[in-house]
Design a protein around this motif. Structure first.
Motif, short mmCIF file in Angstrom:
data_model
loop_
_atom_site.label_atom_id
_atom_site.label_comp_id
_atom_site.label_asym_id
_atom_site.label_seq_id
_atom_site.Cartn_x
_atom_site.Cartn_y
_atom_site.Cartn_z
N LYS A 138 -20.34 -61.53 82.87
CA LYS A 138 -19.49 -61.74 84.00
C LYS A 138 -19.66 -60.52 84.91
N GLU A 139 -19.73 -60.90 86.14
CA GLU A 139 -19.91 -59.97 87.29
C GLU A 139 -18.57 -59.73 88.07
N ILE A 140 -18.04 -58.49 88.10
CA ILE A 140 -16.71 -58.35 88.69
C ILE A 140 -17.04 -57.45 89.63
N ASP A 168 -9.66 -60.57 84.68
CA ASP A 168 -10.33 -61.85 84.85
C ASP A 168 -11.50 -62.08 83.87
N SER A 169 -12.28 -60.95 83.76
CA SER A 169 -13.36 -60.84 82.50
C SER A 169 -13.12 -61.35 81.35
N TRP A 174 -12.30 -64.92 81.13
CA TRP A 174 -13.16 -65.56 81.20
C TRP A 174 -13.96 -65.72 79.71
#
Length: 133
Positions: free
Chosen positions: A70-72, A119-120, A123
């Motif tokens: 996951k990209e944040i 958020d990650s 996810w």
């Protein structure tokens, strides 16, 4: 402005629960996240996962599989990471230390979704649910 950081995170599974750690993050608030940290030069993602869990929690782990990444990007905090998530199991039972974290506990997936998680982490938990963990 810094280059994006590469992070290796561990989804530590014990029975039907996952380990989350509480940290104060860039927004100066406490959040629950998956343990892990930055990948050092010359270190593989899996090696970083194993080292970070040993440093933060005193646990030895065995990597089972790659969950995903996951990209944040949070430009307001000068934060840009690519987080690689690995599912692992503990090889020894108890946390022997807590470094860099405020708390560490196991939660069911539904309990984890009710916490203040980033958020990650949300996810990753949703990915685990899809895979029926």
């Amino acid at each position: 402005m810094e280059a994006p950081r590469i992070i290796s995170a561990v989804v530590l599974m014990k029975e039907d629960k996952v380990m989350l750690v509480k940290e104060v993050l860039e927004d100066y608030n406490e959040h629950w996240i998956f343990p892990g940290g930055g990948v050092e030069f010359g270190e593989t993602l899996e090696e970083a996962s194993i080292r970070e869990i040993k440093e933060e929690l005193g646990l030895d782990v065995k990597i089972k599989e790659f969950l995903g990444f996951k990209e944040i990007i949070r430009t307001q905090f000068n934060y840009h990471t690519v987080i690689f998530f690995f599912i692992a199991e503990p090889l020894n039972g108890d946390i022997t230390r807590i470094e860099k974290v405020l708390d560490a506990r196991y939660f069911t997936l539904s309990e984890a979704l009710g916490l203040s998680i980033v958020d990650s982490a949300r996810w990753a938990i949703e990915e685990l649910i899809k895979k029926k963990y």
